[in-house]
Design a protein around this motif. Structure first.
Motif, PDB file in Angstrom:
ATOM      1  N   VAL A   1     143.215  31.963   9.989  1.00 29.62           N
ATOM      2  CA  VAL A   1     141.714  31.276  10.469  1.00 29.62           C
ATOM      3  C   VAL A   1     141.465  30.849  11.720  1.00 29.62           C
ATOM      4  CG1 VAL A   1     139.854  30.004   9.458  1.00 29.62           C
ATOM      5  CG2 VAL A   1     141.312  31.243   7.757  1.00 29.62           C
ATOM      6  N   VAL A   2     142.606  29.737  11.963  1.00 35.75           N
ATOM      7  CA  VAL A   2     142.716  29.290  13.240  1.00 35.75           C
ATOM      8  C   VAL A   2     142.986  30.013  14.471  1.00 35.75           C
ATOM      9  CG1 VAL A   2     143.755  27.354  14.401  1.00 35.75           C
ATOM     10  CG2 VAL A   2     143.387  26.975  12.067  1.00 35.75           C
ATOM     11  N   ASN A   3     143.747  30.966  14.291  1.00 31.10           N
ATOM     12  CA  ASN A   3     143.953  31.967  15.427  1.00 31.10           C
ATOM     13  C   ASN A   3     142.862  32.718  15.640  1.00 31.10           C
ATOM     14  OD1 ASN A   3     146.423  32.891  16.993  1.00 31.10           O
ATOM     15  ND2 ASN A   3     145.781  34.970  16.214  1.00 31.10           N
ATOM     16  N   TYR A   4     141.886  33.326  14.746  1.00 36.71           N
ATOM     17  CA  TYR A   4     140.931  34.182  15.121  1.00 36.71           C
ATOM     18  C   TYR A   4     139.956  33.425  15.931  1.00 36.71           C
ATOM     19  CZ  TYR A   4     140.506  38.453  12.687  1.00 36.71           C
ATOM     20  OH  TYR A   4     140.634  39.781  12.322  1.00 36.71           O
ATOM     21  N   PHE A   5     139.768  31.761  15.454  1.00 40.07           N
ATOM     22  CA  PHE A   5     138.833  31.036  15.990  1.00 40.07           C
ATOM     23  C   PHE A   5     139.311  30.887  17.544  1.00 40.07           C
ATOM     24  CE2 PHE A   5     137.872  26.115  16.428  1.00 40.07           C
ATOM     25  CZ  PHE A   5     136.706  26.394  17.169  1.00 40.07           C
TER      26      PHE A   5
ATOM     27  N   VAL B   1     135.266  36.447  11.892  1.00 41.26           N
ATOM     28  CA  VAL B   1     134.435  36.486  13.104  1.00 41.26           C
ATOM     29  C   VAL B   1     133.497  35.345  13.160  1.00 41.26           C
ATOM     30  CG1 VAL B   1     133.106  37.965  14.488  1.00 41.26           C
ATOM     31  CG2 VAL B   1     135.240  38.785  13.495  1.00 41.26           C
ATOM     32  N   LEU B   2     132.805  35.502  11.890  1.00 42.01           N
ATOM     33  CA  LEU B   2     131.551  34.716  11.518  1.00 42.01           C
ATOM     34  C   LEU B   2     131.897  33.334  11.664  1.00 42.01           C
ATOM     35  CD1 LEU B   2     128.532  34.658  10.986  1.00 42.01           C
ATOM     36  CD2 LEU B   2     129.168  34.678   8.605  1.00 42.01           C
ATOM     37  N   ARG B   3     133.159  32.746  10.986  1.00 38.35           N
ATOM     38  CA  ARG B   3     133.885  31.562  11.345  1.00 38.35           C
ATOM     39  C   ARG B   3     133.802  31.127  12.560  1.00 38.35           C
ATOM     40  NH1 ARG B   3     136.117  27.625  13.088  1.00 38.35           N
ATOM     41  NH2 ARG B   3     137.681  26.572  11.930  1.00 38.35           N
ATOM     42  N   SER B   4     134.585  31.995  13.247  1.00 35.54           N
ATOM     43  CA  SER B   4     134.740  31.734  14.856  1.00 35.54           C
ATOM     44  C   SER B   4     133.699  31.522  15.480  1.00 35.54           C
ATOM     45  CB  SER B   4     135.712  32.933  15.120  1.00 35.54           C
ATOM     46  OG  SER B   4     136.932  33.270  14.367  1.00 35.54           O
ATOM     47  N   VAL B   5     132.699  32.306  15.243  1.00 37.51           N
ATOM     48  CA  VAL B   5     131.497  32.229  16.163  1.00 37.51           C
ATOM     49  C   VAL B   5     130.823  30.822  15.960  1.00 37.51           C
ATOM     50  CG1 VAL B   5     129.100  33.143  16.568  1.00 37.51           C
ATOM     51  CG2 VAL B   5     130.794  34.863  16.137  1.00 37.51           C
ATOM     52  N   PHE B   6     130.718  30.328  14.574  1.00 42.60           N
ATOM     53  CA  PHE B   6     130.139  29.125  14.175  1.00 42.60           C
ATOM     54  C   PHE B   6     130.950  28.094  14.852  1.00 42.60           C
ATOM     55  CE2 PHE B   6     128.557  31.026  10.136  1.00 42.60           C
ATOM     56  CZ  PHE B   6     127.020  31.453  10.470  1.00 42.60           C
ATOM     57  N   GLY B   7     131.989  28.307  14.727  1.00 40.14           N
ATOM     58  CA  GLY B   7     133.004  27.219  15.335  1.00 40.14           C
ATOM     59  C   GLY B   7     132.855  27.045  16.742  1.00 40.14           C
ATOM     60  N   VAL B   8     132.861  28.278  17.605  1.00 38.68           N
ATOM     61  CA  VAL B   8     132.803  28.268  19.037  1.00 38.68           C
ATOM     62  C   VAL B   8     131.438  27.365  19.503  1.00 38.68           C
ATOM     63  CG1 VAL B   8     132.489  29.468  21.153  1.00 38.68           C
ATOM     64  CG2 VAL B   8     133.976  30.129  19.419  1.00 38.68           C
ATOM     65  N   ILE B   9     130.388  27.809  18.788  1.00 37.34           N
ATOM     66  CA  ILE B   9     128.949  27.125  18.986  1.00 37.34           C
ATOM     67  C   ILE B   9     129.107  25.468  19.108  1.00 37.34           C
ATOM     68  CG2 ILE B   9     126.652  27.024  18.404  1.00 37.34           C
ATOM     69  CD1 ILE B   9     126.726  30.078  17.654  1.00 37.34           C
ATOM     70  N   SER B  10     129.621  25.274  17.645  1.00 31.88           N
ATOM     71  CA  SER B  10     129.981  23.949  17.481  1.00 31.88           C
ATOM     72  C   SER B  10     130.832  23.133  18.530  1.00 31.88           C
ATOM     73  CB  SER B  10     130.510  23.631  16.005  1.00 31.88           C
ATOM     74  OG  SER B  10     130.761  22.337  15.739  1.00 31.88           O
ATOM     75  N   MET B  11     131.926  23.721  18.788  1.00 35.34           N
ATOM     76  CA  MET B  11     132.887  22.985  19.802  1.00 35.34           C
ATOM     77  C   MET B  11     132.066  22.975  21.179  1.00 35.34           C
ATOM     78  SD  MET B  11     136.314  24.575  21.610  1.00 35.34           S
ATOM     79  CE  MET B  11     137.127  24.888  20.186  1.00 35.34           C
ATOM     80  N   ILE B  12     131.375  23.930  21.655  1.00 30.04           N
ATOM     81  CA  ILE B  12     130.691  23.929  22.811  1.00 30.04           C
ATOM     82  C   ILE B  12     129.535  22.748  22.972  1.00 30.04           C
ATOM     83  CG2 ILE B  12     129.097  25.213  24.491  1.00 30.04           C
ATOM     84  CD1 ILE B  12     130.308  27.860  23.862  1.00 30.04           C
ATOM     85  N   LEU B  13     128.786  22.458  21.880  1.00 31.62           N
ATOM     86  CA  LEU B  13     127.993  21.693  21.762  1.00 31.62           C
ATOM     87  C   LEU B  13     128.313  20.116  21.634  1.00 31.62           C
ATOM     88  CD1 LEU B  13     125.233  23.469  19.477  1.00 31.62           C
ATOM     89  CD2 LEU B  13     125.035  22.806  21.874  1.00 31.62           C
ATOM     90  N   PHE B  14     129.536  20.382  21.043  1.00 29.55           N
ATOM     91  CA  PHE B  14     130.151  18.771  20.781  1.00 29.55           C
ATOM     92  C   PHE B  14     130.839  18.312  22.099  1.00 29.55           C
ATOM     93  CE2 PHE B  14     134.174  16.502  20.007  1.00 29.55           C
ATOM     94  CZ  PHE B  14     133.620  15.287  19.685  1.00 29.55           C
ATOM     95  N   PHE B  15     131.439  19.302  22.944  1.00 25.41           N
ATOM     96  CA  PHE B  15     131.999  19.084  24.217  1.00 25.41           C
ATOM     97  C   PHE B  15     130.632  18.571  25.287  1.00 25.41           C
ATOM     98  CE2 PHE B  15     136.328  21.669  23.686  1.00 25.41           C
ATOM     99  CZ  PHE B  15     136.434  20.809  22.990  1.00 25.41           C
ATOM    100  N   LEU B  16     129.507  19.292  24.972  1.00 28.18           N
ATOM    101  CA  LEU B  16     128.553  18.766  25.561  1.00 28.18           C
ATOM    102  C   LEU B  16     128.022  17.476  25.532  1.00 28.18           C
ATOM    103  CD1 LEU B  16     126.331  22.316  25.907  1.00 28.18           C
ATOM    104  CD2 LEU B  16     127.315  20.861  27.692  1.00 28.18           C
ATOM    105  N   SER B  17     127.991  17.102  24.097  1.00 31.18           N
ATOM    106  CA  SER B  17     127.500  15.796  23.688  1.00 31.18           C
ATOM    107  C   SER B  17     128.378  14.720  24.180  1.00 31.18           C
ATOM    108  CB  SER B  17     127.612  15.797  22.274  1.00 31.18           C
ATOM    109  OG  SER B  17     128.716  15.690  21.406  1.00 31.18           O
ATOM    110  N   ILE B  18     129.715  15.101  24.554  1.00 30.82           N
ATOM    111  CA  ILE B  18     130.624  14.028  24.971  1.00 30.82           C
ATOM    112  C   ILE B  18     130.178  13.513  26.156  1.00 30.82           C
ATOM    113  CG2 ILE B  18     132.967  13.662  25.536  1.00 30.82           C
ATOM    114  CD1 ILE B  18     134.032  14.879  23.172  1.00 30.82           C
ATOM    115  N   LYS B  19     129.679  14.595  27.213  1.00 30.59           N
ATOM    116  CA  LYS B  19     129.310  14.344  28.493  1.00 30.59           C
ATOM    117  C   LYS B  19     128.030  13.618  28.677  1.00 30.59           C
ATOM    118  CE  LYS B  19     131.074  18.791  30.421  1.00 30.59           C
ATOM    119  NZ  LYS B  19     131.754  18.059  31.680  1.00 30.59           N
ATOM    120  N   PHE B  20     127.256  13.411  27.539  1.00 27.32           N
ATOM    121  CA  PHE B  20     125.878  12.596  27.489  1.00 27.32           C
ATOM    122  C   PHE B  20     126.088  11.298  26.744  1.00 27.32           C
ATOM    123  CE2 PHE B  20     124.690  16.762  28.855  1.00 27.32           C
ATOM    124  CZ  PHE B  20     123.711  16.525  29.608  1.00 27.32           C
TER     125      PHE B  20
END
Length: 281
Positions: free
Chosen positions: A173-177, A66-85
């Motif tokens: 691991v990937v499926n949880y994420f 769960v912890l790995r997934s939370v870190f991964g979700v935050i990272s993904m959201i921020l990366f997708f945001l960075s692509i917009k800028f």
């Protein structure tokens, strides 16, 4: 075997580059909705795989998963945001500093040693980030911050996966994420949901398809040959992404941007080589 591994890594890099382009192209959708479809698309592959091979989806190290997934979700959201800028090549280059943050975090949290030459490699990579921002007024400060924080959380993902070790199957691991990303993305996109139309469905579902195959072929490449021989090839994604950005989105890169990206990749590639070296320096 090496030739096969190189082919796998090139396919992986191209798949991730297409994923980046799809994210950039879907400006009419919120980042959360993009995360939702990116996750749903991958779950179409991960869940059947686990069911077919009779692998429990619950896993063993549930807290860490769960912890790995939370870190991964935050990272993904921020990366997708960075692509917009940011131009896609710049965003991808900065995101790839994640192994540096992972190594530094492992130094403090796991008491792992860092070779002296690795510190030099880190300095080269961060000098590249400084070149990107310091000498290019076109680079968005907010986009740069999104990309750097995304890389930090991606580094935490690496640390957590290391703690999970072989206690859980990689697909678990990937499926949880993907499940947690789908829930978070779905809930956060409720108020800003835009109903996809026509070819938009293909682009949104393509996020998960290219994301899955990028990960799949990268894994196959690393399993087929020695890590230090094929791992540096993953940075071809930056080149593919830049070419797509130049051709399709008319993105422009200044001389200093190219120098910065070059320094980042140089530092990261040499870090892999030094890390794989048997002799501590």
């Amino acid at each position: 075997m090496l030739k096969k591994a190189i082919q796998y890594m090139i396919i992986s890099a191209f798949a991730f580059a297409l994923l980046n382009a799809f994210v950039k192209n879907l400006n009419q959708f919120s980042v959360y909705q993009i995360v939702f479809f990116r996750s749903i698309g991958s779950l179409l592959f991960t869940i059947p795989y686990l069911l077919r091979n009779k692998i429990s989806m619950l896993g063993n190290k549930k807290g860490l998963l769960v912890l790995r997934s939370v870190f991964g979700v935050i990272s993904m959201i921020l990366f997708f945001l960075s692509i917009k800028f940011l131009p896609m090549g710049s965003a991808v280059s900065i995101r790839y500093t994640a192994p540096i943050f992972a190594t530094v975090l492992a130094f403090f949290l796991l008491k792992e040693n860092i070779k002296i030459l690795q510190w030099v490699c880190f300095l080269i990579a961060f000098l590249g980030v400084a070149f990107l921002k310091g000498f290019d007024a076109e680079v968005s400060t907010i986009g740069l911050m999104y990309a750097i924080i995304s890389a930090i959380f991606s580094g935490l993902v690496f640390i957590t996966i290391r703690k999970i070790n072989t206690n859980d199957h990689p697909m678990v691991v990937v499926n949880y994420f993907m499940i947690i990303a789908a829930i978070v993305g779905g809930v956060l996109s409720i108020n800003t949901w835009v109903q996809p139309k026509g070819t938009e469905w293909l682009f949104l579902l393509g996020l998960g398809v290219f994301g899955y195959f990028g990960q799949y072929y990268m894994t196959k490449a690393l399993q087929t040959s020695e890590t230090n021989l094929v791992a540096p090839l993953k940075y071809i994604e930056v080149i593919f992404t830049m070419l797509i950005g130049l051709a399709y989105f008319k993105e422009a890169y200044t001389f200093w941007s190219l120098i910065g990206i070059g320094l980042i990749i140089t530092g990261l590639v040499f870090n892999i080589i030094v890390k794989q070296s048997k002799r501590a320096i």
